[in-house]
Design a protein around this motif. Sequence first.
Motif, mmCIF file in Angstrom:
data_model
loop_
_atom_site.group_PDB
_atom_site.id
_atom_site.type_symbol
_atom_site.label_atom_id
_atom_site.label_comp_id
_atom_site.label_asym_id
_atom_site.label_seq_id
_atom_site.Cartn_x
_atom_site.Cartn_y
_atom_site.Cartn_z
ATOM 1 N N PRO A 128 5.977 0.210 -31.369
ATOM 2 C CA PRO A 128 7.102 -0.232 -32.203
ATOM 3 C C PRO A 128 7.792 -1.479 -31.648
ATOM 4 C CG PRO A 128 7.166 2.138 -31.909
ATOM 5 C CD PRO A 128 6.116 1.620 -30.977
ATOM 6 N N ASP A 145 12.409 4.578 -30.491
ATOM 7 C CA ASP A 145 13.304 3.738 -31.287
ATOM 8 C C ASP A 145 14.092 2.772 -30.418
ATOM 9 O OD1 ASP A 145 12.784 4.573 -33.948
ATOM 10 O OD2 ASP A 145 13.699 6.494 -33.447
ATOM 11 N N VAL A 146 14.512 3.251 -29.245
ATOM 12 C CA VAL A 146 15.213 2.343 -28.337
ATOM 13 C C VAL A 146 14.248 1.245 -27.881
ATOM 14 C CG1 VAL A 146 16.482 2.161 -26.174
ATOM 15 C CG2 VAL A 146 16.810 4.149 -27.619
ATOM 16 N N ILE A 184 5.578 -4.404 -32.478
ATOM 17 C CA ILE A 184 5.661 -4.757 -33.898
ATOM 18 C C ILE A 184 6.883 -5.647 -34.150
ATOM 19 C CG2 ILE A 184 6.106 -3.776 -36.193
ATOM 20 C CD1 ILE A 184 4.282 -1.411 -35.313
ATOM 21 N N VAL A 185 7.973 -5.347 -33.468
ATOM 22 C CA VAL A 185 9.159 -6.202 -33.575
ATOM 23 C C VAL A 185 8.813 -7.621 -33.113
ATOM 24 C CG1 VAL A 185 11.452 -6.647 -32.620
ATOM 25 C CG2 VAL A 185 10.839 -4.343 -33.348
ATOM 26 N N ARG A 208 9.400 2.246 -38.115
ATOM 27 C CA ARG A 208 8.733 1.924 -36.854
ATOM 28 C C ARG A 208 7.420 1.191 -37.072
ATOM 29 N NH1 ARG A 208 9.052 7.602 -33.520
ATOM 30 N NH2 ARG A 208 11.294 7.649 -33.182
ATOM 31 N N ALA A 264 12.104 -0.346 -29.712
ATOM 32 C CA ALA A 264 12.184 -1.432 -30.685
ATOM 33 C C ALA A 264 13.505 -2.185 -30.536
ATOM 34 C CB ALA A 264 12.042 -0.865 -32.093
ATOM 35 N N ILE A 265 14.566 -1.451 -30.225
ATOM 36 C CA ILE A 265 15.871 -2.097 -30.019
ATOM 37 C C ILE A 265 15.819 -2.976 -28.774
ATOM 38 C CG2 ILE A 265 18.249 -1.603 -29.277
ATOM 39 C CD1 ILE A 265 18.412 0.498 -31.410
ATOM 40 N N GLN A 285 8.563 -11.380 -35.233
ATOM 41 C CA GLN A 285 9.380 -12.558 -34.925
ATOM 42 C C GLN A 285 8.546 -13.651 -34.266
ATOM 43 O OE1 GLN A 285 13.286 -11.877 -33.644
ATOM 44 N NE2 GLN A 285 13.376 -9.788 -34.381
ATOM 45 N N THR A 321 14.086 -6.141 -29.604
ATOM 46 C CA THR A 321 14.991 -7.005 -30.366
ATOM 47 C C THR A 321 15.998 -7.655 -29.427
ATOM 48 O OG1 THR A 321 14.812 -5.334 -32.090
ATOM 49 C CG2 THR A 321 16.454 -7.036 -32.405
ATOM 50 N N ASP A 322 16.480 -6.860 -28.478
ATOM 51 C CA ASP A 322 17.473 -7.323 -27.520
ATOM 52 C C ASP A 322 16.953 -8.504 -26.693
ATOM 53 O OD1 ASP A 322 19.597 -7.527 -25.825
ATOM 54 O OD2 ASP A 322 19.243 -5.657 -24.749
ATOM 55 N N ILE A 353 20.106 -6.047 -33.545
ATOM 56 C CA ILE A 353 20.087 -4.785 -32.801
ATOM 57 C C ILE A 353 20.946 -3.755 -33.507
ATOM 58 C CG2 ILE A 353 20.772 -3.667 -30.655
ATOM 59 C CD1 ILE A 353 20.208 -6.224 -29.214
ATOM 60 N N ASP A 381 16.107 -1.714 -21.062
ATOM 61 C CA ASP A 381 15.535 -0.385 -20.828
ATOM 62 C C ASP A 381 15.281 0.326 -22.156
ATOM 63 O OD1 ASP A 381 14.841 2.076 -19.919
ATOM 64 O OD2 ASP A 381 16.678 2.448 -18.788
#
Lengths: 334, 393, 294
Positions: free
Chosen positions: B108, B80-81, B111-112, A236, B83-84, B116, B87-88, A29, B74
């Motif tokens: 996005p 961008d958040v 895609i993350v 992205r 994708a974060i 994985q 990941t989170d 992250i 959230d």
Amino acid sequence: MMTRRWSTFALLSLAILVVAGIGWAGSDIFQRFVIDMLVKLVVVLGLAVFVGNSGVFSFGHASFAALGAYSSAWFTLPVAAKKIFLPQLPAFALSTQVGLPTGAAIGVAFASLVGLAIGVIIVQLSGLGASIATVAWLAIVTTVLANADAYTRGTSSLVGLPLATGIGAALVSALLALFIAFLFKTSRYGLMLQASREDEVAAKATGISVRAVRLWAFVLSAALVALGGILQGHFRGVLTVSQFYFEFTYLTLAMLVIGGIRSLSGAVIGTFLVAGCAEMLRIVSGGFEIAGLMVPALPGLREIGLALMMLIVLLARPRGIMGSREFTWPVKTG
Amino acid sequence: MKKIYAIKAAMLTLLLGGGHALAEEDVKVGFALALSGFIAPYDDGPYKAAQLAIDDINAKGGLLGKKLIAVASDTKSDVDVGAIAATDVIGKGARMIMVTCDFDFGAPAAIVAQSQNVFAFSSCAADPKFGVQGIGPNAYTLATATLTQGSILAEFAFKQANLKTAYLLTDTSGEYMKSLCASFERRFVELAGDAGIVGKDNFHGLNDTSIAGQISRLKASPKQPDAVMFCGAGSAGASFIRQIRAAGIDLPLLAGESMDGAYWLGAVPDLSNFYVLAYGSAFGNDPDAKINDFTTRFTAKFGEQPATSHALTGYSVIEAWALAVQRAGTFDTDAVRAELDKLKDEPFLAGKTSFSPEAHINLDRPMLVFKIVNGKHEPIGRFLSEVIPELKF
Amino acid sequence: MIYVIQTLVDAVSVGAVYALSALGIGLLFGVMRLVNFAQGEFVTIGIYTLMLTVGLWFPLAAILTVFVVVLLALLADRLAFKPVRDADPATMLITSFALSYLLQNVLVLIFGARPIGFNIIPELGLPVMIGEIRIPRLNILTICVAAGLLTGIALFLRRTRIGIEMRAAAVDFRMARLLGIKGDRVIAVAFALTGVLSAVVAILFAAQTGTAAPTYGLQLALVGFVATVIGGMGSLVGAVFGGMIVGVVTVCLQALLPPELRVFREAFVYAVVIAILVLRPDGLFQGVGSRERV
């Protein structure tokens, strides 16, 4: 004198290196956050080249990020994806796939050429007239891209971009952008442009061709912002026209102004501060536990906190955090 | 450098190890959704419905004997958040994640997940790119493809409602609206011939504050249509329907699922002669009792009815994944994917659902058509077009 | 023929809303060189106020709306803009961006992002027929209100003491202050006026759209911004005509462009804007103090 000036560059590079290093070692992250921040930094440094040196605000640079991103994607997209999503591309683009560096070079070149063409018109105008022209320009580019289905898929997104923007690419690009912005700022042309920013009439009187230096700064800055757009696309994996519109413009300009438009140290500080606060507020607003006490999730805290932070910084330091100072070594600033 | 690498590797092992220890007991379902911000309304219903589905599974003893636990992050309505956030929740051990019900905002994050080898489900992104070709083999959407929605409306208008000519009004600010009108036109021309489309016009939902000009063109059209296909959404959609009716145009209007729900009807009280597509009824009057039962339970749990029927797609995300897990007998991504790709005509809440290795979106699912009469939604029935559109990007 | 006249009527009525919105932005710009993007949110908050007061006797709701928006404008001046008044226009602009972002997100937090439909003064949407030309009453009202407010503000600026002070401040703020004009008061009055204008736009806009959504502001602010500059910075008449031009050009292009080019309408509108800027750098109606002084 020269060495002290370069010490600014060295210090800022070091700061970027340290941030990238922490990002590299950190969690997934955190790494994403750092890459995103460095990509924004490339854009903000690009804006600083034109806005910072000339004092003329551009709201249209997001267009170059979009143009760069799409034109690089025409070449970096895997051939198979291109045949599905962009079958009408010219044959030479349809059948080739290049890596991010080559793709980025193509995108930057394309955006710079377009920047040159529109820049010629924009530098005819002064002050707010030029700013409005850039707003109009952004609206034009957005409309055209959103309806040029054969090249961009229009309002539909373009997917399948290779995820080539890692921490390495972001770091190299940020350092490159810093180097170019620094070189320009301290060059003869940069100084001429800054002179025109402080007093246009006096600058003209000393024989500076304000339009010419503005034009070159505009093109250079378009090139750097395009690089930022290209990196964002390959970070992205998706391109949409709307990702390069007002939010992008507002956020990157705010980073620049908060840091101080007259200072490259300001551009770096502004970007790190705004992005860092946003991420911190994101984590806090998700709710957490402290000493056995549950702090509930606070939706909206990130956006409202970010806006308040920006307002407070602007009110406290209307010329930005750094004003026109730069970090130098030894610590004396000036 | 080597040292840092070693530290990082150690940290990773620790994290992964920790994740494994937890996964032994419970199974985590991740949600990388907009819980706040501008697109939160898209995700609100589907998210709540998915929680309800998780409760239902846990009440029956869990999935493969394991309890499902929701972990949410959230996206703040920020790409961008997003994708974060993905990941989170994946970092917290989620075996599958549900992402925002909109291609641009969800992609996005998906895609993350794809990178994985975790599943990414969209509740209601109706763009076929949300699948193998656009994101990768782990991306699925429970939406009915826009292509199908347009075809259903065209056939419904022509055959059921006896509307033989149509005028198209397209909001060009979004892909859904453009593609809805395009697929409507394709099918309507097949049925009624080229003369079936009396006229076409467009507006831009974000830039236009008034569609006075478009209304005048429609009024001046030499041949008045039997119906207007209105491909709009959101506040602009509501506002322009108000303007159309205020201008005295009482023609039947047809709209896609973007105009589902009653939240906007305040702008046009006593709206009549309006046909709208939906996954089901969010008002408790669905012809299918199963859906009304869902609405009752949803209302009991969250204190209010779902705002739109998109909630059903959120419930079905969990239904689809859980069924495939059950059939595979394992949570292993590859094994579950093989089962997901074999789903055929499963009677999920969002409607009949099938996937194949190529199509991770539903192309042959009937949808409910409502007629709005005096501001009330009256369900007419579920319809599917005779010609199923082909997957197209 | 009827279609042509009808289109012109449409064009003028779309232009009138933009003109009103530009009037507010132009006013503040004239007085303090502030391009206030947050004015879009002033309008939006006005719309939400109307949504909340639906059911009340309309004049009362309207007065409440004016009150809320004027209060908001005064608070914005006091808390956000006053501290940056002496900074360069760019800082003020970014401040207005930040304020606009703040207000939008507060709205989302309170009301959610889902649009809310509500019905006020629906009678206004009904058209008056002149022959076969259809003119919605709302548009007649909008045009009258725009003309009335423009005249009213022009008279205010010429005839009243504070109006004259405002004009003096617009020409040279520092000099005006040295001559004993209370800068704070002049600017507060200007903000209050934009508050009134925003509330009026909110009422007309709400009657037309019947929807409250947190994102309405951007387009109005943007058009106001563009209109102010092409009209001639600092000229109120210019701002009004600038807004009118943007509206008229938009509707006429929508009517004239062939279908395949209609989707590119915005690109043509803004190309016209750039052309005006290049051909008439001082704007169509050159205002007081619009030129940079040596």
